[in-house]
Design a protein around this motif. Sequence first.
Motif, mmCIF file in Angstrom:
data_model
loop_
_atom_site.group_PDB
_atom_site.id
_atom_site.type_symbol
_atom_site.label_atom_id
_atom_site.label_comp_id
_atom_site.label_asym_id
_atom_site.label_seq_id
_atom_site.Cartn_x
_atom_site.Cartn_y
_atom_site.Cartn_z
ATOM 1 N N SER A 15 34.634 41.942 58.510
ATOM 2 C CA SER A 15 35.414 42.550 59.593
ATOM 3 C C SER A 15 35.640 44.017 59.263
ATOM 4 O O SER A 15 35.652 44.413 58.094
ATOM 5 C CB SER A 15 36.755 41.825 59.740
ATOM 6 N N GLY A 16 35.829 44.840 60.309
ATOM 7 C CA GLY A 16 36.148 46.240 60.111
ATOM 8 C C GLY A 16 34.923 47.123 60.032
ATOM 9 O O GLY A 16 33.912 46.875 60.696
ATOM 10 N N VAL A 17 35.010 48.160 59.194
ATOM 11 C CA VAL A 17 33.935 49.148 59.058
ATOM 12 C C VAL A 17 33.642 49.367 57.571
ATOM 13 O O VAL A 17 34.374 48.903 56.704
ATOM 14 C CB VAL A 17 34.335 50.496 59.695
ATOM 15 N N ARG A 18 32.546 50.092 57.291
ATOM 16 C CA ARG A 18 32.320 50.499 55.902
ATOM 17 C C ARG A 18 33.455 51.433 55.496
ATOM 18 O O ARG A 18 33.792 52.376 56.208
ATOM 19 C CB ARG A 18 30.979 51.226 55.771
ATOM 20 N N TYR A 19 34.038 51.177 54.346
ATOM 21 C CA TYR A 19 35.205 51.940 53.924
ATOM 22 C C TYR A 19 34.943 52.551 52.559
ATOM 23 O O TYR A 19 34.469 51.877 51.635
ATOM 24 C CB TYR A 19 36.429 51.028 53.881
ATOM 25 N N ALA A 20 35.253 53.822 52.429
ATOM 26 C CA ALA A 20 34.909 54.559 51.218
ATOM 27 C C ALA A 20 35.641 54.057 49.982
ATOM 28 O O ALA A 20 35.173 54.271 48.857
ATOM 29 C CB ALA A 20 35.213 56.041 51.425
ATOM 30 N N TYR A 21 36.773 53.379 50.177
ATOM 31 C CA TYR A 21 37.578 52.956 49.029
ATOM 32 C C TYR A 21 37.328 51.501 48.619
ATOM 33 O O TYR A 21 37.992 50.992 47.724
ATOM 34 C CB TYR A 21 39.064 53.170 49.334
ATOM 35 N N SER A 22 36.406 50.837 49.250
ATOM 36 C CA SER A 22 36.153 49.429 48.921
ATOM 37 C C SER A 22 35.649 49.255 47.494
ATOM 38 O O SER A 22 36.042 48.324 46.784
ATOM 39 C CB SER A 22 35.158 48.826 49.910
ATOM 40 N N THR A 23 34.767 50.157 47.046
ATOM 41 C CA THR A 23 34.197 50.016 45.704
ATOM 42 C C THR A 23 35.259 50.102 44.628
ATOM 43 O O THR A 23 35.342 49.250 43.739
ATOM 44 C CB THR A 23 33.111 51.086 45.467
ATOM 45 N N VAL A 24 36.091 51.140 44.678
ATOM 46 C CA VAL A 24 37.111 51.283 43.640
ATOM 47 C C VAL A 24 38.164 50.186 43.751
ATOM 48 O O VAL A 24 38.699 49.724 42.739
ATOM 49 C CB VAL A 24 37.764 52.681 43.687
ATOM 50 N N SER A 25 38.451 49.716 44.967
ATOM 51 C CA SER A 25 39.417 48.622 45.121
ATOM 52 C C SER A 25 38.904 47.368 44.427
ATOM 53 O O SER A 25 39.639 46.702 43.676
ATOM 54 C CB SER A 25 39.664 48.346 46.608
ATOM 55 N N PHE A 26 37.642 47.038 44.665
ATOM 56 C CA PHE A 26 37.045 45.857 44.037
ATOM 57 C C PHE A 26 36.992 46.026 42.521
ATOM 58 O O PHE A 26 37.359 45.110 41.767
ATOM 59 C CB PHE A 26 35.642 45.630 44.591
ATOM 60 N N ALA A 27 36.555 47.192 42.060
ATOM 61 C CA ALA A 27 36.459 47.433 40.619
ATOM 62 C C ALA A 27 37.828 47.348 39.947
ATOM 63 O O ALA A 27 37.957 46.838 38.823
ATOM 64 C CB ALA A 27 35.820 48.796 40.362
ATOM 65 N N THR A 28 38.862 47.836 40.633
ATOM 66 C CA THR A 28 40.222 47.799 40.085
ATOM 67 C C THR A 28 40.690 46.366 39.879
ATOM 68 O O THR A 28 41.290 46.037 38.842
ATOM 69 C CB THR A 28 41.185 48.546 41.026
ATOM 70 N N LEU A 29 40.419 45.507 40.855
ATOM 71 C CA LEU A 29 40.829 44.110 40.727
ATOM 72 C C LEU A 29 40.047 43.409 39.624
ATOM 73 O O LEU A 29 40.619 42.670 38.812
ATOM 74 C CB LEU A 29 40.641 43.385 42.058
ATOM 75 N N VAL A 30 38.743 43.631 39.560
ATOM 76 C CA VAL A 30 37.925 42.987 38.529
ATOM 77 C C VAL A 30 38.362 43.443 37.141
ATOM 78 O O VAL A 30 38.429 42.637 36.200
ATOM 79 C CB VAL A 30 36.429 43.289 38.762
ATOM 80 N N TYR A 31 38.702 44.724 37.004
ATOM 81 C CA TYR A 31 39.165 45.224 35.703
ATOM 82 C C TYR A 31 40.504 44.584 35.317
ATOM 83 O O TYR A 31 40.725 44.244 34.151
ATOM 84 C CB TYR A 31 39.291 46.742 35.739
ATOM 85 N N ALA A 32 41.399 44.405 36.288
ATOM 86 C CA ALA A 32 42.684 43.747 36.008
ATOM 87 C C ALA A 32 42.470 42.300 35.584
ATOM 88 O O ALA A 32 43.126 41.807 34.657
ATOM 89 C CB ALA A 32 43.589 43.816 37.241
ATOM 90 N N ILE A 33 41.557 41.599 36.256
ATOM 91 C CA ILE A 33 41.226 40.222 35.866
ATOM 92 C C ILE A 33 40.692 40.193 34.439
ATOM 93 O O ILE A 33 41.059 39.331 33.631
ATOM 94 C CB ILE A 33 40.195 39.621 36.846
ATOM 95 N N ALA A 34 39.837 41.161 34.118
ATOM 96 C CA ALA A 34 39.254 41.218 32.772
ATOM 97 C C ALA A 34 40.322 41.447 31.713
ATOM 98 O O ALA A 34 40.258 40.862 30.619
ATOM 99 C CB ALA A 34 38.210 42.331 32.720
ATOM 100 N N CYS A 35 41.308 42.275 31.999
ATOM 101 C CA CYS A 35 42.359 42.571 31.022
ATOM 102 C C CYS A 35 43.341 41.420 30.859
ATOM 103 O O CYS A 35 43.847 41.183 29.756
ATOM 104 C CB CYS A 35 43.110 43.833 31.432
ATOM 105 N N GLN A 36 43.616 40.718 31.922
ATOM 106 C CA GLN A 36 44.613 39.653 31.852
ATOM 107 C C GLN A 36 43.999 38.279 31.632
ATOM 108 O O GLN A 36 44.698 37.336 31.265
ATOM 109 C CB GLN A 36 45.473 39.652 33.117
#
Length: 708
Positions: A378-399
Amino acid sequence: MILKRLIFFCLISLTLAGKLQAQSAKWKLKDFAIDLNKLVTLPSQLWVGSGYTTVSPVLGSVMGTADVMSPPISGRNFSFKALFVANGDTIRDQFVWGSKPNNVLYTGGNWQPDQIIRRGIYHRMHAGGMLSFEIISHLIPFADKSGFMIRYEVINKGDQKLTLTLVPLVNPGKPSFIALNKWGFTPPAWGYSPAPFGFSPPADTIKVKKTGNNEWATEQIKLKFFQEGNKLIIDPAKKGTGYVGVVFADKAATLPEKSDFLAWENNTNKIWANRLQWALGKIPTLKTTNSALENYYKRSIISGLVCIWEKPDFKLNPTVVTSGLDGGSMTTYLWDVAGYAPNLMTLMMGDKILNITRNMTDIDLEQYNAFTPDGAGSGVRYAYSTVSFATLVYAIACQDKIYPDLFEQVKRLVLKDEERPMVNGIVDYGEQKNLLEMRGMGYEHMVPSPNSERVWNFRKLAEMGQRIGYDPAVIDQWKKKSTSIAENIRKELWDNKAGWFYCKYPNGHKELVYSIQVFDMLRSGVCTPYMKQKMMEQLVEHKFLFPYGVSSISKADSLHYEVTDTDWGGGGAYTGDVAQLALDLYHEHVPGKAWDVLQRQFWLGELWPYFPQEHFCDRPASPVFKRANIVAGLTGAEAILYGLIGLDPRLDGSLWINPQAPSKDKITIKGYGFRKHLINVVTNQSFLRVEADGKLIYEGKPKLLKVL
């Protein structure tokens, strides 16, 4: 020997489970209760949900109920009113002006996550004597079916027997079935207006027929009203209890033959108890003499909790949506869900976050920035999707740990970004629809953020790759790439005279846009100490800072500042951005400025049941046309735990702490769950005490400390 080890690990697991269960028991639904009379929440933005159904009360009444949402069912324009016959006289339950109305007078109540409690009084002399009674109602959305119930208690405060009959006034409205992939940012249509984006028929084409006693149906939806204890005979100083409720279903489902309100309420209570156990088991409680801080923390936590939905109809069960209480933003946007409070999101959802994270890349992020309840893009291509996904994956990796498939998806997205059009190493991210969606020009094309996030992405990709033994030569390339991008941004976009980064158009046009988004660069690794200093000089009164928050555009920026689009245009901000800015300032070790920013949002903890999508910064209010709630409200707790308290989980499995408490007031957190351990912390400006699993780790002056 093997048997002994198995027994040992089983005992450890049972002990941990017991600790987490005991911790979750510390969180009760009543902990999140708030006085309705204190709220500045607009009537259209006051809802209560169950993760299955959400319903809106009619304030000014004790039992009035309006819209009901339970995707794929939309109950727009539904209404329920109560009419009482007390000892033969008719008494209404609705707000009216005038002296001595024959109405129950509304006195207030409480909101809590699972129900809204309202109270009213009737106290008048009638021809047959004094009529005096109090009504206390509990509006409870069902957590296992579409609909709601109201349990109401009537207390006879008079000196004669009270015979009270409730006469229900039900308007079924225009209920409709809306496919799950059509639930977007905008709630389903109101009344007789055509639905936005054409995803449901105009309401005047929906024909509602009465199909039986207290039953109605359309071609797609049916609903049934239930009632128990409609006639109560109550002695003086005694009370009686009655029930009303409505169940919605699609045309293929079977409605209950008869009501069982006790069982229905009990089932909902069990679902909530289970959700509290798994969702809040690792989230610590916070106690302090600063009640504003404590209330803000609790309201932040509940902002995340009310975005959890558990419906078998959905592709993911449970799932997290961006908003949802008012029927809008039933989608899972990467920006909101992954990008703002990744540590809290990981704590709250536990291993359930993995399915949500994986579904984020099951959709085509070149076309979409969110997924609907059925998993569709849904929605459009969004410039912040990559960093949002990477931020969550990094948090999962740390915790938790690094999951190879998630790492590969981060790598794919980060490298894909490098294929976009660029000039001198600066990516052109396109127009407003792909960025901040401002209503004027300025923050477009070659912008400082998310170009700076590319630096962060490559650095974190390299860190994760190193931990899992990825090709050292490739890791070295990623590190060099991160460094070169940072150099390019400093060279191409920094304006030394202004002390700010500008945006660049393909034709060479440059604009300085004093946007709150630029402060995200503080964590990116782009800014020199001098650049950070100059940027933070903008954080002053009547530029970015205002009594009730931060302006998304500096008021001094006359070309771009406005007050209608508080989200990114000025006059207020997206709710998650204020706390995120405070968190960045804590990480820059400027706790005074961080606290100054954070405490400007504390009013939300006093005057809202959950955090709205955005709010004004010069007055305690929220725009009427935006979503009632937002999952990024969790960022408040993120700033407190990972900024003020200074918790720092790392990729190597260690946990560090570096608190930056603002005053002598002690702050206590209990039950922070980290990798099968429970952490307690007590801190203020001059004291720190840390316990792990009940054992003292440290007591003394605050400092950077390895906990585990």
